[in-house]
Structure formats: structure tokens, C-alpha cells
Design a protein around this motif. Structure first.
Motif, mmCIF file in Angstrom:
data_model
loop_
_atom_site.group_PDB
_atom_site.id
_atom_site.type_symbol
_atom_site.label_atom_id
_atom_site.label_comp_id
_atom_site.label_asym_id
_atom_site.label_seq_id
_atom_site.Cartn_x
_atom_site.Cartn_y
_atom_site.Cartn_z
ATOM 1 N N ALA A 1 0.830 -1.197 0.000
ATOM 2 C CA ALA A 1 0.000 0.000 0.000
ATOM 3 C C ALA A 1 0.869 1.253 0.000
ATOM 4 C CB ALA A 1 -0.926 -0.012 1.203
ATOM 5 N N LEU A 2 1.927 1.243 0.791
ATOM 6 C CA LEU A 2 2.833 2.389 0.866
ATOM 7 C C LEU A 2 3.492 2.654 -0.484
ATOM 8 C CD1 LEU A 2 4.350 4.536 2.516
ATOM 9 C CD2 LEU A 2 6.009 2.750 3.145
ATOM 10 N N GLN A 3 3.939 1.610 -1.143
ATOM 11 C CA GLN A 3 4.578 1.771 -2.452
ATOM 12 C C GLN A 3 3.605 2.334 -3.482
ATOM 13 O OE1 GLN A 3 5.928 -2.289 -2.838
ATOM 14 N NE2 GLN A 3 8.060 -1.751 -2.351
ATOM 15 N N ALA A 4 2.329 1.942 -3.385
ATOM 16 C CA ALA A 4 1.336 2.431 -4.338
ATOM 17 C C ALA A 4 1.153 3.940 -4.209
ATOM 18 C CB ALA A 4 0.008 1.707 -4.128
ATOM 19 N N VAL A 5 1.053 4.433 -2.977
ATOM 20 C CA VAL A 5 0.901 5.872 -2.767
ATOM 21 C C VAL A 5 2.161 6.605 -3.224
ATOM 22 C CG1 VAL A 5 0.522 7.694 -1.070
ATOM 23 C CG2 VAL A 5 -0.689 5.521 -0.853
ATOM 24 N N ASN A 6 3.303 6.060 -2.879
ATOM 25 C CA ASN A 6 4.558 6.716 -3.243
ATOM 26 C C ASN A 6 4.759 6.771 -4.751
ATOM 27 O OD1 ASN A 6 5.260 7.275 -0.603
ATOM 28 N ND2 ASN A 6 6.500 5.425 -0.349
ATOM 29 N N LYS A 7 4.243 5.797 -5.464
ATOM 30 C CA LYS A 7 4.384 5.799 -6.923
ATOM 31 C C LYS A 7 3.673 7.000 -7.533
ATOM 32 C CE LYS A 7 4.161 2.750 -10.943
ATOM 33 N NZ LYS A 7 5.624 2.701 -11.141
ATOM 34 N N ILE A 8 2.508 7.340 -6.986
ATOM 35 C CA ILE A 8 1.790 8.517 -7.476
ATOM 36 C C ILE A 8 2.547 9.798 -7.122
ATOM 37 C CG2 ILE A 8 -0.386 9.785 -7.368
ATOM 38 C CD1 ILE A 8 -0.489 7.007 -8.704
ATOM 39 N N ARG A 9 3.079 9.845 -5.917
ATOM 40 C CA ARG A 9 3.833 11.035 -5.497
ATOM 41 C C ARG A 9 5.099 11.208 -6.318
ATOM 42 N NH1 ARG A 9 3.514 12.175 0.974
ATOM 43 N NH2 ARG A 9 1.238 12.215 1.143
ATOM 44 N N GLU A 10 5.776 10.118 -6.577
ATOM 45 C CA GLU A 10 7.036 10.194 -7.321
ATOM 46 C C GLU A 10 6.809 10.748 -8.721
ATOM 47 O OE1 GLU A 10 8.333 6.164 -7.001
ATOM 48 O OE2 GLU A 10 8.821 6.364 -4.859
ATOM 49 N N ARG A 11 5.691 10.391 -9.346
ATOM 50 C CA ARG A 11 5.397 10.932 -10.677
ATOM 51 C C ARG A 11 5.306 12.452 -10.636
ATOM 52 N NH1 ARG A 11 0.713 10.499 -14.335
ATOM 53 N NH2 ARG A 11 -0.688 10.508 -12.526
ATOM 54 N N GLY B 1 6.779 14.389 -8.403
ATOM 55 C CA GLY B 1 7.956 15.008 -7.810
ATOM 56 C C GLY B 1 7.773 15.355 -6.349
ATOM 57 N N VAL B 2 6.927 14.599 -5.655
ATOM 58 C CA VAL B 2 6.680 14.805 -4.228
ATOM 59 C C VAL B 2 7.386 13.705 -3.446
ATOM 60 C CG1 VAL B 2 4.905 15.040 -2.440
ATOM 61 C CG2 VAL B 2 4.427 15.781 -4.784
ATOM 62 N N ALA B 3 7.917 14.055 -2.295
ATOM 63 C CA ALA B 3 8.608 13.066 -1.464
ATOM 64 C C ALA B 3 7.640 11.991 -0.979
ATOM 65 C CB ALA B 3 9.264 13.753 -0.268
ATOM 66 N N ASP B 4 8.175 10.830 -0.643
ATOM 67 C CA ASP B 4 7.376 9.701 -0.169
ATOM 68 C C ASP B 4 6.640 10.038 1.123
ATOM 69 O OD1 ASP B 4 8.384 8.314 -2.312
ATOM 70 O OD2 ASP B 4 9.745 7.058 -1.128
ATOM 71 N N VAL B 5 5.660 9.210 1.452
ATOM 72 C CA VAL B 5 4.945 9.357 2.717
ATOM 73 C C VAL B 5 5.944 9.261 3.857
ATOM 74 C CG1 VAL B 5 3.174 8.384 4.230
ATOM 75 C CG2 VAL B 5 2.841 8.363 1.736
ATOM 76 N N ASN B 6 5.899 10.233 4.754
ATOM 77 C CA ASN B 6 6.835 10.274 5.870
ATOM 78 C C ASN B 6 6.617 9.086 6.800
ATOM 79 O OD1 ASN B 6 7.799 11.295 8.701
ATOM 80 N ND2 ASN B 6 8.720 12.698 7.217
#
Length: 633
Positions: free
Chosen positions: A510-520, A522-527
């Protein structure tokens, strides 16, 4: 009866429940009739019958000259515009979705009577409520006649897959607004009493899941790679696929797992049904595995082409959600663009974002300050987090890149030309959105301190004249895109497992899924501070949905299913008040300083439990005992 008229196939219904009598057409001339076997005998004819189901999909962002589809706490109208449904929602008047109560205010929901339903090229002739009942009946007609089909197994699977998908989709769209309804799986006779009772939401969801599952098993990932689809290669972008069926299978299960649908209005906002959430996670996981294991174009668009998700140029068959060379497709399900020419453009819609003073429009849809605050910092933290680095004296600095893409704030340049023809030739060039500023008129400018530019460019003004077949008048939003699926997957995994590091069917957490959207973006990963607590992580998923899917029509249903619609601060709309310190920085307004940065409440929506479901049509609830009105209405 040996023949049935083309009108039955391609035109009208009687009653909003979709029942039709063939006796009205017996006097038609023979050449206006087609054989009931000919309509289904081969792929060409049967697909022609099935194609009309696509024409039952409304173009929700094109159902009015200016439209409204964001009914959460995300948008507010300029003062004096009181006929759109978003205004009616603000007043607690949910009857406004119906044509009997000025349905023009939300034309994509209920523009015409079911008996007038004519899904042709007129974009005003396609509404959700009559279209769903019409489409359900038509899908059932097709399924009832599959035994008449004479063709290859591939051809039969393609036909059946589309019919099952649309029967599930039309039911799902009705369910999410009105709750459990009769789930119609057969062609109901018009000469017998109606007796189908309303089911529970979960009962309906189970039946919709059966249809989506069958569709997923029958439909291809890529129509171009089928024998029959190769004949229309490059022109199959709108046809439903296995990916669309799996996407809606998961969405249907996630909605059934959500607090409102699972446990009613007395439940808590984190009170999901874990079993249904697990089913949703598995469906989404299967979708990702299917994409990973097949040569498909499905993927997230590069950030530089993010806006292609919302615009169709009409060139080379390109549809929204594709890169310019069509090599990557983010859009999973979308409807047709109806008609052609200026009359079908989003001319009025494009003028509804930047203020009347610079584009001569009359209706303005404004992002609320409370919603803009969901756009956090580029470091991934929400504004209110003590470690975010947010500085209220420099509020535009260091924000999530999607903030700069979607929102225009004080000091932004809104006119490209060096002169505007006014006495002061620079008067309207930069957005003066400070309290009392030039652009802060409540009737002609922004009453919130912000403008929404997610779907338009800075050329959308009367001086740059960017309307001439430019992107801003070709606005066309997908119903589902891949980034939405990543976030639904993350939500369903956490709801099922209580673990941000959990996964389903695929190795992606689940964490990787959210981070994938953020990375596109240019936002840092979930803290890490949000990862160990499932409620805090769920809050971050919900904030991510608010930002990534902003103004695309998802927020109202999200707030409803999370049981937040009537809770503070989700039931208020605010403005941003401040004064600019010093002059505008024309090259980088993110550096501008302000003072007195504060939110002011514009309105509070006084909702109660009844507002979690839209009211059904009174005429429908009087058809027979058992088709009851929603509570409170």
C-alpha cells in the motif's frame, strides 16, 4: 412477435425504470423493422447493437454550457450563480439533481426523461439516470439473445464481456448515489406488475461483482491484438477492456467495504468491512499483475504530459489519458465525445475558471481555501505538520508541484501578452488575489483567493484568445484512470490488513502504491511518522486522493462513503485572506511574502444523515410497493 422495431433498439424507453412495449410500433412499415434474429446473428450486427451502450455513458464535464460535477467541499460558485447543483448541495437541497427540480443544473445526471432518451450526437442527450436504466435493459436484451449468435468464440466473448461490464457499471453508478436498488438481470416484461424490491447495498455489490468478474474473464487487455479488433486497429480506444473490468470490480468491492455502505451512517470513518476490502485489494492486485505480465500501454503518464489526462485534441484518434504518441495510456475507462464542432466544445466551461474580468464568462467555479490546503509541501508533509516547513508568510513556497499545476494564487501571471489594451496595460496580467485585490470580486473574480487552472492554460483569457480549438475547449475527463486505481488499491489493502506494508496478489505494498503517485509528481514519499499507525496512513491516502484527483468529480462520493460529508471541517467552505508584502516577483511568485495569512469561513453546510444518499424520483417510488424512498426524503 417476429420482428421488433429499430426504435426499440436505438431510441426510447417508457418509465424511468426502462420498460418498453412493442405494441406501439406494430403499425410501422416493414422496411423500418429488423428481424429479432438478424440483430444478433453475427458479430457485425450484434456489435452494432452493443455499441449503443457506449452512447449511454454521459459526458459529465460536457452536460451543460457550463457544468458542475464537484459537490464536495472542493468548489464554490461566484456570488449570484444559484442554478448549478453545487449551489443546491450547499443549501442541503439534493432534489436538484432531478430534471423535475431544475435538472439542467446538473445536466449530466438527469437532463431528459427516460421516454425522451435519445443517445445520438447531442451531448445534452446523455444523462446518467435515464441512461443507466436504458442501458441495463439493453444489456439484458443482448445477454438474453446470446444463443442466437453465430460466430467464433472470440467474437462471442467480446460481445458477452461488454454486455456484462455495462450491466455491472450502470448498476454501480446508480448504487453509489442512491444505495441498494433492484438488480435487474433479465428483460422485464412490460405487461406484468413490477415487484422487484430494493436490495441492500452489499447484495447489489455482490451481483455487480459477478458481472464485472465475468467481463474481466471475457474481455481482452488490448482490442488491437484480437483478430476482430485488428480490423479497427488504432480506433479501439473507447472499448472496454479486462483492465476496465478489473478496475471497476475493485472499485465496486471497495465502495461496499467503505463505512457508509458497509455499516451505515452511525459507523466511524475508519470502520471498513475488512472482507470486502480484501476482495477489492485482490481485484486491483490482479489488475496490476495483468498489466505487468502483458505488453500493454497502460501506465502513468510522465509528469510533463500530466495534463493529457484531461484533454482530447481529436487528432489521430487521440483520447484523454494518452501520451501524444499514444504509447502510454493512463485512462482506463472513458466515454465518447458527442458531436463535433464549436457547439460541443467546452467553450463556456473553459471560461468558468479564471474570472469574468479576463475571459468574459459569467459562471466561475472556484477552489475553496480549505481544499487548496490539502496540497501539502514538496517534502511530502501536510501543511499543518510541525516539520513541514510551511511558512504562512511565504505560503506559495516549497509546495507540492501539483499545487502549481492546478492552482493559480496571488502574483501568478494569467495573461501572456505584454499589453491588455486597458489604461494600465499591465492591469490584468498578474493575479491580484490578496484581500481586496483586483481579482477578489465575489461576482466576477475569486471569493476564495484562488483560481482552478487544472484543465486550462494561461492562454484562457480574452487577450491571448486561447479558445480557438486550444486545449482549454477540449476538456474531457476520464471516468477512471490508473492513478486512481493505485490509490484505491492502497486504501483497500490498509482497510483489509491495517498495515501500510501489506499487499494483495502483487508484491506492491500500500505504501509503495501511494509513493508511486507522489514520485510521478515530484513529491517526497509518505513520511515514516504516518506509516505505523493505520489511521494516520489512511488519512494520508485520503489527502493524496484529494490532491491527485482534485476537481475530477470524485470528492463528493469519497466524503460520503467515508462518512465525512457532515463532519467538520469537511462541511465548511473557506476563503484565504492575506495582504501582499512588497511588489510581485514577476519571475517567481512563489517567493512573494504576505501578512495576516488566515482562513475565513464562507459557509457551513448543515447536513444530516439523510444527505448521505440522493433522493429517488418521487414517481419511481410510487411505481410499486417495495421501491421505497431513501430515508429522510
Amino acid at each position: 412477435m417476429k420482428f421488433f422495431n429499430k426504435i426499440i433498439l436505438f431510441s426510447t424507453l417508457t418509465l424511468s425504470m426502462g420498460f418498453v412495449s412493442c405494441t406501439d410500433y406494430l403499425d410501422k412499415s416493414p422496411d423500418s423493422d429488423i428481424s429479432s434474429t438478424d440483430a444478433f446473428k453475427d458479430f457485425h450486427n450484434f456489435q452494432g447493437f452493443t455499441e449503443e451502450l457506449y452512447n449511454c455513458i454521459p459526458d459529465f464535464n460536457g452536460g451543460y454550457w457550463t457544468n458542475s460535477w464537484n459537490w464536495g467541499e472542493d468548489e464554490i460558485l461566484n456570488v449570484g450563480t444559484n442554478f448549478h447543483f453545487v449551489y443546491k448541495v450547499d443549501q442541503g437541497d439534493f432534489w436538484g439533481w432531478q430534471r423535475e427540480f431544475d435538472g439542467w443544473s446538473s445536466g449530466w445526471m438527469d437532463r431528459q426523461k427516460a421516454s425522451d432518451f435519445n443517445p445520438g450526437s447531442d451531448r445534452f442527450g446523455h444523462s446518467l439516470y435515464p441512461g443507466c436504466w436504458y442501458g441495463i435493459r439493453k444489456a439484458n436484451m443482448g445477454l438474453a439473445n446470446l444463443d442466437k449468435f453465430s460466430g467464433t468464440d472470440e467474437e462471442k466473448n467480446l460481445i458477452a464481456g461488454q454486455l456484462y461490464f455495462f450491466r455491472g457499471w450502470f448498476h454501480f453508478e446508480l448504487m453509489q448515489y442512491f444505495g441498494g436498488l433492484p438488480y435487474i438481470k433479465e428483460v422485464l416484461p412490460s405487461d406484468q406488475p413490477l415487484t422487484l424490491p430494493r436490495m441492500t447495498y452489499k447484495e447489489c455489490a455482490d451481483l455487480a461483482a459477478e458481472d464485472f468478474r465475468k467481463a474481466a474473464d471475457l474481455l481482452p487487455v488490448d482490442w488491437d491484438k484480437t483478430t476482430i479488433g485488428a480490423q479497427t486497429k488504432g480506433k479501439n480506444q473507447l472499448r472496454v477492456t479486462k483492465i476496465a473490468a478489473l478496475g471497476y470490480l475493485g472499485k465496486n468491492y471497495l465502495w461496499a467495504a467503505s463505512p457508509l455502505m458497509a455499516k451505515g451512517t452511525s459507523a466511524g470513518t475508519y470502520d471498513y468491512d475488512a472482507d470486502y476490502a480484501a476482495k477489492a485489494a485482490n481485484a486491483f492486485g490482479e489488475l496490476f499483475q495483468t498489466i505487468d505480465n502483458n505488453d500493454t500501454p497502460f501506465g502513468l503518464l510522465p509528469w510533463a504530459q500530466y495534463s493529457e489526462n484531461f484533454v482530447t485534441s481529436g487528432e489521430n484518434g487521440k483520447m484523454p489519458g494518452q501520451t501524444k504518441d499514444n504509447s502510454i495510456t493512463e485512462a482506463i475507462f472513458r466515454g465518447p465525445v458527442y458531436g463535433s464542432g464549436w457547439g460541443t466544445s467546452a467553450w463556456g466551461q473553459a471560461k468558468a475558471y479564471g474570472g469574468s474580468d479576463i475571459n468574459d464568462g459569467g459562471v466561475i467555479f472556484l477552489p475553496t481555501a480549505n481544499y487548496v490546503n490539502y496540497y501539502g509541501m514538496a517534502n511530502g508533509l501536510p501543511l499543518k505538520d510541525p516539520d513541514s516547513g510551511f511558512d504562512p508568510n511565504h505560503p506559495w513556497k516549497g509546495r507540492d508541484p501539483r499545487f502549481y499545476n492546478d492552482i493559480r494564487y496571488d502574483g501568478c501571471r494569467l495573461v501572456k501578452k505584454e499589453t491588455t489594451g486597458d489604461d494600465d496595460n499591465t492591469k490584468w496580467r498578474y493575479a491580484d488575489l490578496q484581500t481586496g485585490g483586483l481579482f477578489r470580486s465575489e461576482t466576477r473574480g475569486s471569493r476564495t483567493g484562488y483560481f482552478n487552472y487544472k484543465f486550462i492554460t494561461n492562454a484562457c483569457n480574452k487577450w491571448d484568445d486561447g479558445y480557438g480549438w486550444s486545449p482549454q475547449i477540449n476538456i474531457h475527463l476520464p471516468w477512471m484512470r490508473l492513478s486512481d486505481v493505485y490509490l484505491m488499491y492502497a486504501e483497500s489493502v490498509v482497510a483489509a490488513t491495517g498495515n501500510a506494508q501489506g499487499s494483495a496478489t502483487t508484491t506492491m505494498t500500500a505504501l509503495q502504491a501511494v509513493n508511486k503517485i507522489r514520485e510521478r509528481a515530484g513529491v517526497a514519499d509518505v513520511n515514516s511518522k504516518f506509516v505505523s499507525d493505520p489511521h494516520k496512513f489512511m488519512d494520508e491516502i485520503r489527502r493524496e486522493r484529494a490532491v491527485e484527483l482534485a476537481f475530477e468529480g470524485h470528492r463528493f462520493n469519497d466524503l460520503r462513503r467515508w462518512l465525512l460529508l457532515d463532519k467538520y471541517p469537511y462541511n465548511v467552505k473557506t476563503s484565504q485572506e492575506f495582504l501582499r508584502v512588497g511588489a510581485i516577483n514577476p519571475t517567481d511568485p512563489t517567493q512573494d511574502a504576505v501578512s495576516g495569512f488566515k482562513e475565513v469561513q464562507i459557509l457551513k453546510r448543515d447536513f444530516s444523515a439523510k444527505h448521505y444518499w440522493l433522493p429517488l424520483k418521487k414517481a419511481d417510488t410510487q411505481l410499486y410497493v417495495g421501491f421505497d424512498q431513501n430515508p429522510g426524503w
